[in-house]
Scaffold this motif. Structure first.
Motif, PDB file in Angstrom:
ATOM      1  N   GLY E 205       0.926  -1.297  -0.018  1.00 52.06           N
ATOM      2  CA  GLY E 205      -0.084   0.006   0.156  1.00 52.06           C
ATOM      3  C   GLY E 205       0.862   1.340   0.234  1.00 52.06           C
ATOM      4  O   GLY E 205       2.155   1.532   0.205  1.00 52.06           O
ATOM      5  N   CYS E 208       3.619   2.205   2.642  1.00 57.36           N
ATOM      6  CA  CYS E 208       4.139   1.400   3.633  1.00 57.36           C
ATOM      7  C   CYS E 208       5.717   1.681   3.835  1.00 57.36           C
ATOM      8  O   CYS E 208       5.977   2.544   3.126  1.00 57.36           O
ATOM      9  N   THR E 221      -0.466  -9.487   1.655  1.00 60.61           N
ATOM     10  CA  THR E 221      -1.136  -7.846   1.412  1.00 60.61           C
ATOM     11  C   THR E 221      -0.331  -7.261   2.382  1.00 60.61           C
ATOM     12  O   THR E 221      -0.368  -7.114   4.200  1.00 60.61           O
ATOM     13  N   GLY E 223      -1.536  -4.383   3.538  1.00 59.34           N
ATOM     14  CA  GLY E 223      -2.922  -2.982   3.290  1.00 59.34           C
ATOM     15  C   GLY E 223      -2.989  -2.053   4.812  1.00 59.34           C
ATOM     16  O   GLY E 223      -2.315  -2.190   5.394  1.00 59.34           O
ATOM     17  N   ALA E 224      -4.404  -1.260   4.327  1.00 61.67           N
ATOM     18  CA  ALA E 224      -4.975  -0.828   5.006  1.00 61.67           C
ATOM     19  C   ALA E 224      -6.506  -1.177   5.884  1.00 61.67           C
ATOM     20  O   ALA E 224      -6.689  -1.900   5.614  1.00 61.67           O
ATOM     21  N   HIS E 242      -0.542   2.208   6.108  1.00 56.91           N
ATOM     22  CA  HIS E 242      -0.078   0.686   6.111  1.00 56.91           C
ATOM     23  C   HIS E 242       1.140   0.059   7.185  1.00 56.91           C
ATOM     24  O   HIS E 242       1.206   1.532   8.256  1.00 56.91           O
ATOM     25  N   LEU E 258      -2.547  -6.029   8.211  1.00 55.79           N
ATOM     26  CA  LEU E 258      -3.462  -4.244   7.911  1.00 55.79           C
ATOM     27  C   LEU E 258      -3.218  -3.146   8.246  1.00 55.79           C
ATOM     28  O   LEU E 258      -3.047  -3.547   9.860  1.00 55.79           O
ATOM     29  N   ARG E 260      -1.505   0.836  10.115  1.00 54.32           N
ATOM     30  CA  ARG E 260       0.199   1.125  10.427  1.00 54.32           C
ATOM     31  C   ARG E 260       1.018   0.476  11.965  1.00 54.32           C
ATOM     32  O   ARG E 260       0.798   0.906  12.372  1.00 54.32           O
TER      33      ARG E 260
END
Lengths: 293, 293, 293, 293, 293, 293
Positions: E205, E208, E221, E223-224, E242, E258, E260
């Motif tokens: 993402g 990242c 993945t 991701g968020a 991310h 997923l 932060r």
């Protein structure tokens, strides 16, 4: 951009496009110059194996390449023959199935004639090699000489024309005309062992009859002298109006021979001559000498 | 579709394809017209930077573009030169490595000659611009004039021919012939500052020698008059049989000059003239006037 | 491969490339022959709907196809017109916005003239059909005849030239020259109902004026006889120096007519004639007969 | 533009390009992805006649098409096999003739294996049709299903790998990977009647052994768990490190199976499972149920 | 065909096309995917000399090839950068000259960064070779591995994004996404020596941050987890959302991480794991074992 | 090369090619992937004017471009629809005219539905823009996002499938599958405002029913759990076997949902979940947390 709408309107008025608009019958598309070009390329690969066709060919695999090319030619040419007929069709009551069947038949007969067509081209290759001291071998003439290109297209087109095909023969000879500058009408009759050296600007008209072993140079015209019109002032089509050139004649560059005259056997016609009369066998016709000024 | 098997059989009989079949030596493929076309395009980009080659070129980056093009030309042309030799090879006992080495050497010598080749073309561009009142600038002649196209191909081909390359030179001049209608044999010798206006139909034979500052028009033939045969009736190749045209001569459209004659310095030959004799320096030769009828 | 660095060095010395290097103003690229070719193809599709343009067209959808083609032509041609101007631009203090605006205006005026341009072409198609007994219908002449190709390009180019476009008109007529062998200068003036049969090698010079209903054959030259130079020995550009050919004249193949002479109404000029004088209306001019030798 | 010279300098320092520069042995060019793509297209035309290859094929003409394709494949693939070997060649003292001969032999053996290769693919087509209720016929799976695309490329590549070909097999499976998202290493062994439904993201590692009648779904990984290194910390290549999947196993989407484990006959592995152990024949392995939150 | 007029009317009502119609500012055309594809190909040829670019390259000629490619890249990319800015431009009062100047500057800074960009790619190639026991040499990974394709496009796009280029970076990473199934947002930050094995379905993402020496597998993945909206319910753009992945981490296939969160140095994340929390350095996170059923 | 004849013989034995040979009915060729690709490109140009189609479009000229594209689509698609029917035709007693007429009717109904199809796509574009914080504008999603590519192809294919078209819909969705990794069966039913982020590996089965405002991520499977067979062991086709996903549901990456289960309104399904049961409206389903090991 209202200005464009206005132009478009004018260009879409029937009186504007009458005479330059092609409306196809039953959605039959125009003959395709691209497809005809592919067909001629494949025919060249069949007739001159190993010279054309993006393939090194050995005797052991020749059958496969020729078979594949003929199968493609068969499908593609049948459709183009049919499109040629549709292009000129004026019937209200069309029997399209009959036309498609006829295209099939013609195409088969054309393919049947390929061995004979190659036999003639072998003699043309020899004529080119024997007729040009600059040629280093027959292979060079096949691969490089405009004469072979133009004569191959002509022989294909002439055979199609004899079988009753419409429009397509003319497209095929015009392809060669564009590339070589040699304009041979598909209706002309040309014997064996034929060669046109250099060739640019040479024209051979529709009703010409050319014997065996004839050699022409660039810029030679075998044309018509006058075009009889009927009572309503319309050109009468199909009249024999171009020269007969008998066996072994040589015609040098820039000579213009017009009308249904006969250039007798073994005659030699010099360059830049303008001729509208018969020439006896074995004679030589030259231009008067130019003067110093 | 048994009918096709039958045709294929006939076309695969050796007696049918004899004379029109190319069997390659050691699988060397035919010279590639497409590759030669790329080579000539790249040469044009090298010789006329900024005019051809899909690239805007500035003096600061010119080296890169010319270097890249020459590197590609070097690889591609070396192979085509070799294929040209294979095409005509008749040896049973081939030494292919020697041929490949020779192709390398020839190609290098050809690339070494490019600065001189460009020097000649600069004079041809000036000749075109100075010789045609319709030209608005030298750039227009480089970008649009058939003469520059044909003469560029000729000068490339002639240099290759001088270096001993087979077949390739002829293919290169035929490319220009097809596009311009100008047929210059790669064996001809042509001086500086040469221009052919319009050009369609002009023919310059293999053994022609043309001086500096000569101008021709369309439809001019510098050809051979007769072809001596040896005792066995075979054409003798390589004999000097085409005209010598000295410096500053002008030959107008449609003139036909045949045989090893000399057109002296500063002579002017009128249009449509048929000439088979020497012409003194400074003289003017014109056709007899045409009559009204 | 140090040998290459050496050649590259020589080719990048300014004195080597002077005269054959194009340095663009403000990075304006050269006119694109490919794009101009697309433009002419789209114009052909607009002018002859249903014959060209990869589309079967029916009256109900004609507007869309013509509109799309004109929109593309408008964008592409405007840019090419501008590039043509940049090609010849010699200003240090350029006002490029003004040039771009002018290109816009010219392009619009050109598009506005298309209905009239088509009207002329309709008469040319009829001339081709009526003038050639071998033609089987007007459609055949549109689709196959070099004359229609060359005259269409000429009429497009002539209109652009009249509107002040630089270089592009010449490129467009050279495209047709290359394909047909017919070389018509975009500056020439040609009336309605014009036909050139076969056409290879025919040349029509910049200041020619041709009336209505004229028919030419292949290899005809309408050229200049001499080029006056100014005191410094530079060709004077733009002087009327080519023939005037009045209505209904026929000129047969290979005739050469040079200088600002007038071929009067209804005259017939025979093949291979060399003419540098006026010809009275209604007269016939033929070459002296060639002799037997 | 001196800034560019500076960058170019930096990019041409050997320490900059070390490790990312390919210097070919004896000018052998890189394998060509385009040519390999043509080879695979022609193989597809041979293996699935009438579905691929731009040709309608009838039993009566099938021989010609298959023969032509095989002849081309033979020439093209032989050269690519050789280039693959050159790519990895580290010999100073090369015997290129021996390599070329070996490439010939391998290519022939590959072509000899095509009937067996087709026999396997017939079972794969049946597996696709029988395994997907959405399939309306076997033909649809041949023409549309990514599984057939990927498995065809794999079977071709695997056979080449078995015959000792270098690099080429990996390129061929990567072609299918790019188009289908299915990544099968050419070294994997896969039995008859194999089907991967949807397929995107499925990975089958180099040392996998898959039995007959196995069905996978998208996103399945048959991978390695750890990579033993030797004493110097370098990965040991060639160790059996991927799963063995026995006959009739089904593995649902997103399952990850790592290491040299055995999934016994008739087992079913549920979606999204993470597995690093053996599974007994006939058992079902499912993920723990997800919770509501 | 009146039915079509009706549909066309509906499709041309502004309320129909609102939201899916692109109206260009000052006729700036859309960025061209084809041209960007050419740019990336030329960059690949510059970065990996001898592997890509249709050219065998030797140290002695490398300068020319790299120089030519950079000159082309410079022209083409400058224009595409400008188009990217126009695509998003919302100003009524545009200063296009300023934008064009900025595009120039950005492009130069991008080209200046190529040596550093190559330095990073050299480490990625080593990572691929060292990380995959199936790789037979670093060259194979350059020529065949999706990871190198995707990471090269990413590093190019990331650099452009850092320099302020709009839209173009995303198009460049989507090109690689389409071909490899690896979706790396150009905004992500990725350290040296990075490798994604197989890669299909892996997503990285926009925000990242990935350290050095990280290895991912297919279907991973990063991701968020959730997208904060502002008071009006509109997504807040640009928030760090991310994962941070520290040095030496390995993440196996199908893992989903997923938000932060931080995956600490040297951690190993097993396949198919679903993670929304921090992971301590050096730890191993695996899915719960699947059960037999 | 007798070895090749032998292989060819084997490959031409009917028992060898049975099951992988397509014999066309009445010479109807296979559907053309190239033509379908052109059709979809033209549809994209119609649906998203100014974004696709190589044309800058202004409101004043939009009608022409859309009209031209629809006219081409109409001709091309009618033929492809017919070929799709021929592909599956099993009748001995064919009434091809009726099939052609039906293809005409279907194609018209399809074109009539384009305004509604565009209305749906407008909502999909908004869904993409609103659902991805990384999107800088709706235009970026149209031009760059795989979701828009895949959903456009799906909506076209679904409409064709509803109108009774055979094979063609599947080819169209597979085109998007190959390019995006998103595999949506044309039979699935999908509501407005639909978005798949990243998308690689997502599969949506034939009988899925998806409500409005649904968002999926990459690697999501909406598949079948088991395939009932009839008494003869043949798969029963057409049974509802895929999930129902109600309005406003979000499904994160890698989730696998199998069988005719219902995911209730507003539910959220976490990544990597394996689900084969109904989920209540508004609930959240997550994978069990992974453990450290």
């Amino acid at each position: 951009m209202g200005f464009m709408d206005n132009v478009i309107d004018q260009l879409c008025i029937p009186s504007s496009y009458e005479g330059v608009y092609h409306s196809s019958k039953r959605h039959a598309p125009m003959p395709s110059v691209e497809t005809l070009s592919e067909i001629v390329s494949r025919l060249r690969a069949v007739l001159f194996p190993g010279y054309f066709g993006h393939a090194e060919i050995e005797p052991g695999t020749m059958r496969y390449h020729i078979g594949t090319n003929l199968d493609k030619i068969h499908r593609l040419l049948t459709e183009q023959i049919n499109r040629g007929h549709c292009f000129l069709c004026t019937l209200d009551d069309m029997d399209c199935d009959a036309c498609e069947q006829e295209a099939q038949d013609i195409c088969r007969r054309f393919i049947d004639s390929l061995p004979e067509l190659r036999r003639l081209l072998v003699t043309d290759v020899m004529a080119a090699f024997e007729g040009d001291p600059a040629a280093v071998g027959p292979g060079e003439t096949i691969f490089c000489y405009p004469s072979i290109t133009a004569v191959t297209n002509y022989r294909i087109a002439h055979q199609l024309q004899n079988l009753g095909v419409k429009l397509i023969p003319r497209i095929i000879t015009e392809m060669a005309h564009s590339v070589t500058g040699i304009d041979i009408h598909p209706g002309a009759t040309i014997g064996e062992h034929f060669f046109i050296d250099h060739g640019t600007g040479t024209v051979i008209g529709e009703t010409c009859i050319i014997g065996n072993n004839v050699r022409l140079y660039q810029g030679v015209t075998l044309g018509a002298k006058s075009f009889p019109k009927d009572e309503e002032g319309v050109l009468v089509k199909g009249i024999a109006r171009h020269p007969i050139v008998e066996d072994n004649v040589i015609i040098y560059s820039g000579a213009t021979i017009l009308g249904r005259v006969t250039i007798g056997k073994d005659a030699v016609i010099g360059g830049n001559v303008w001729l509208t009369r018969d020439v006896a066998p074995g004679s030589r016709v030259l231009q008067n000498p130019a003067d110093n000024h």
